[in-house]
Design a protein around this motif. Structure first.
Motif, PDB file in Angstrom:
ATOM      1  N   LEU A  95       0.840  -1.209   0.000  1.00 32.70           N
ATOM      2  CA  LEU A  95       0.000   0.000   0.000  1.00 32.70           C
ATOM      3  C   LEU A  95       0.871   1.254   0.000  1.00 32.70           C
ATOM      4  N   ALA A  96       1.964   1.234   0.752  1.00 30.51           N
ATOM      5  CA  ALA A  96       2.873   2.384   0.778  1.00 30.51           C
ATOM      6  C   ALA A  96       3.528   2.613  -0.579  1.00 30.51           C
ATOM      7  N   LEU A  97       3.704   1.544  -1.351  1.00 27.20           N
ATOM      8  CA  LEU A  97       4.299   1.660  -2.679  1.00 27.20           C
ATOM      9  C   LEU A  97       3.298   2.118  -3.741  1.00 27.20           C
ATOM     10  N   GLY A  98       2.012   2.126  -3.407  1.00 24.42           N
ATOM     11  CA  GLY A  98       1.015   2.599  -4.361  1.00 24.42           C
ATOM     12  C   GLY A  98      -0.091   1.618  -4.686  1.00 24.42           C
ATOM     13  N   ALA A  99      -0.094   0.437  -4.082  1.00 24.12           N
ATOM     14  CA  ALA A  99      -1.208  -0.486  -4.287  1.00 24.12           C
ATOM     15  C   ALA A  99      -2.461   0.100  -3.654  1.00 24.12           C
ATOM     16  N   VAL A 100      -3.602  -0.392  -4.086  1.00 28.58           N
ATOM     17  CA  VAL A 100      -4.889   0.035  -3.555  1.00 28.58           C
ATOM     18  C   VAL A 100      -5.611  -1.201  -3.034  1.00 28.58           C
ATOM     19  N   GLU A 101      -6.262  -1.055  -1.893  1.00 28.93           N
ATOM     20  CA  GLU A 101      -7.039  -2.159  -1.330  1.00 28.93           C
ATOM     21  C   GLU A 101      -8.488  -2.022  -1.780  1.00 28.93           C
ATOM     22  N   PRO A 102      -8.993  -2.983  -2.572  1.00 26.50           N
ATOM     23  CA  PRO A 102     -10.400  -2.905  -2.970  1.00 26.50           C
ATOM     24  C   PRO A 102     -11.310  -3.246  -1.792  1.00 26.50           C
ATOM     25  N   SER A 103     -12.560  -2.882  -1.901  1.00 29.90           N
ATOM     26  CA  SER A 103     -13.503  -3.128  -0.809  1.00 29.90           C
ATOM     27  C   SER A 103     -13.843  -4.608  -0.660  1.00 29.90           C
ATOM     28  N   VAL A 104     -13.696  -5.392  -1.707  1.00 35.26           N
ATOM     29  CA  VAL A 104     -14.012  -6.817  -1.658  1.00 35.26           C
ATOM     30  C   VAL A 104     -12.763  -7.602  -1.273  1.00 35.26           C
ATOM     31  N   GLN A 105     -12.874  -8.367  -0.198  1.00 39.95           N
ATOM     32  CA  GLN A 105     -11.798  -9.246   0.274  1.00 39.95           C
ATOM     33  C   GLN A 105     -12.416 -10.616   0.542  1.00 39.95           C
ATOM     34  N   PRO A 106     -12.389 -11.532  -0.447  1.00 39.96           N
ATOM     35  CA  PRO A 106     -13.073 -12.818  -0.294  1.00 39.96           C
ATOM     36  C   PRO A 106     -12.580 -13.669   0.883  1.00 39.96           C
ATOM     37  N   GLN A 107     -11.298 -13.676   1.178  1.00 40.61           N
ATOM     38  CA  GLN A 107     -10.742 -14.493   2.269  1.00 40.61           C
ATOM     39  C   GLN A 107      -9.646 -13.708   2.993  1.00 40.61           C
ATOM     40  N   PRO A 108      -9.982 -12.626   3.675  1.00 41.58           N
ATOM     41  CA  PRO A 108      -8.953 -11.741   4.231  1.00 41.58           C
ATOM     42  C   PRO A 108      -8.051 -12.386   5.281  1.00 41.58           C
ATOM     43  N   ASP A 109      -8.488 -13.450   5.927  1.00 38.22           N
ATOM     44  CA  ASP A 109      -7.634 -14.121   6.906  1.00 38.22           C
ATOM     45  C   ASP A 109      -6.587 -15.013   6.243  1.00 38.22           C
ATOM     46  N   GLU A 110      -6.841 -15.402   4.986  1.00 35.52           N
ATOM     47  CA  GLU A 110      -5.938 -16.301   4.257  1.00 35.52           C
ATOM     48  C   GLU A 110      -5.111 -15.592   3.198  1.00 35.52           C
ATOM     49  N   ARG A 111      -5.677 -14.590   2.563  1.00 38.74           N
ATOM     50  CA  ARG A 111      -5.007 -13.850   1.489  1.00 38.74           C
ATOM     51  C   ARG A 111      -5.673 -12.506   1.334  1.00 38.74           C
ATOM     52  N   ARG A 112      -4.938 -11.572   0.740  1.00 38.91           N
ATOM     53  CA  ARG A 112      -5.485 -10.233   0.507  1.00 38.91           C
ATOM     54  C   ARG A 112      -5.410  -9.932  -0.983  1.00 38.91           C
ATOM     55  N   VAL A 113      -6.459  -9.338  -1.479  1.00 38.85           N
ATOM     56  CA  VAL A 113      -6.492  -8.865  -2.858  1.00 38.85           C
ATOM     57  C   VAL A 113      -6.105  -7.394  -2.830  1.00 38.85           C
ATOM     58  N   LEU A 114      -5.166  -7.018  -3.694  1.00 40.33           N
ATOM     59  CA  LEU A 114      -4.773  -5.618  -3.862  1.00 40.33           C
ATOM     60  C   LEU A 114      -4.806  -5.294  -5.344  1.00 40.33           C
ATOM     61  N   LEU A 115      -4.779  -4.015  -5.669  1.00 37.89           N
ATOM     62  CA  LEU A 115      -4.735  -3.559  -7.062  1.00 37.89           C
ATOM     63  C   LEU A 115      -3.449  -2.793  -7.270  1.00 37.89           C
ATOM     64  N   ASP A 116      -2.752  -3.073  -8.383  1.00 37.88           N
ATOM     65  CA  ASP A 116      -1.532  -2.316  -8.688  1.00 37.88           C
ATOM     66  C   ASP A 116      -1.929  -0.935  -9.203  1.00 37.88           C
ATOM     67  N   PRO A 117      -0.973  -0.044  -9.465  1.00 37.68           N
ATOM     68  CA  PRO A 117      -1.321   1.318  -9.890  1.00 37.68           C
ATOM     69  C   PRO A 117      -2.151   1.401 -11.175  1.00 37.68           C
ATOM     70  N   ALA A 118      -2.131   0.356 -12.007  1.00 45.89           N
ATOM     71  CA  ALA A 118      -2.939   0.363 -13.227  1.00 45.89           C
ATOM     72  C   ALA A 118      -4.264  -0.371 -13.034  1.00 45.89           C
ATOM     73  N   GLY A 119      -4.523  -0.844 -11.813  1.00 50.71           N
ATOM     74  CA  GLY A 119      -5.789  -1.496 -11.519  1.00 50.71           C
ATOM     75  C   GLY A 119      -5.791  -3.014 -11.637  1.00 50.71           C
TER      76      GLY A 119
END
Length: 128
Positions: A95-119
């Motif tokens: 996130l500090a490098l520029g990733a974005v955390e989307p509102s949908v996190q299907p399994q946040p305890d096991e893995r996290r979905v992030l978006l790179d700067p181009a989405g």
């Protein structure tokens, strides 16, 4: 069918290339996240990598449209899975490098979905 013998040619992966609107922004993000140096750069293409290993390339597309994950209107164009030693610390760094955390996190305890700067969506999960 030919009886002629042909020599096998070596095939290797050279790079995985991302479409984007800003190759420099993408190279900064991925280079910082994966500690990869720039090995080629032009206005419309940047390649990160190390000698002898596949690289990551970023190609400027004039009418680039980012994925709209999880909405399928503009589908994912690529999906990377990354392993991290600590899920929370890895997410904070990205996130500090520029990733974005989307509102949908299907399994946040096991893995996290992030978006790179181009989405482009990607996942981080603990190394096992």
């Amino acid at each position: 069918m030919s009886s002629e013998t042909t020599s096998a040619s070596t095939i290797r992966l050279v790079s995985v290339d991302f479409d984007c609107s800003d190759p420099a922004e993408m190279a900064r993000f991925y280079g910082g996240a994966l500690d990869l140096p720039v090995i080629y750069s032009s206005d419309d293409f940047i390649l990160l990598g190390r000698d002898g290993a596949p690289g990551l390339g970023f190609i400027r597309i004039a009418d680039y449209r980012p994925p709209t994950w999880p909405d399928p209107a503009q589908g994912k164009q690529i999906h990377l899975e990354w392993g991290v030693e600590d899920l929370d610390a890895g997410q904070a760094r990205l996130l500090a490098l520029g990733a974005v955390e989307p509102s949908v996190q299907p399994q946040p305890d096991e893995r996290r979905v992030l978006l790179d700067p181009a989405g482009h969506p990607f996942c981080i999960a603990p190394l096992s």
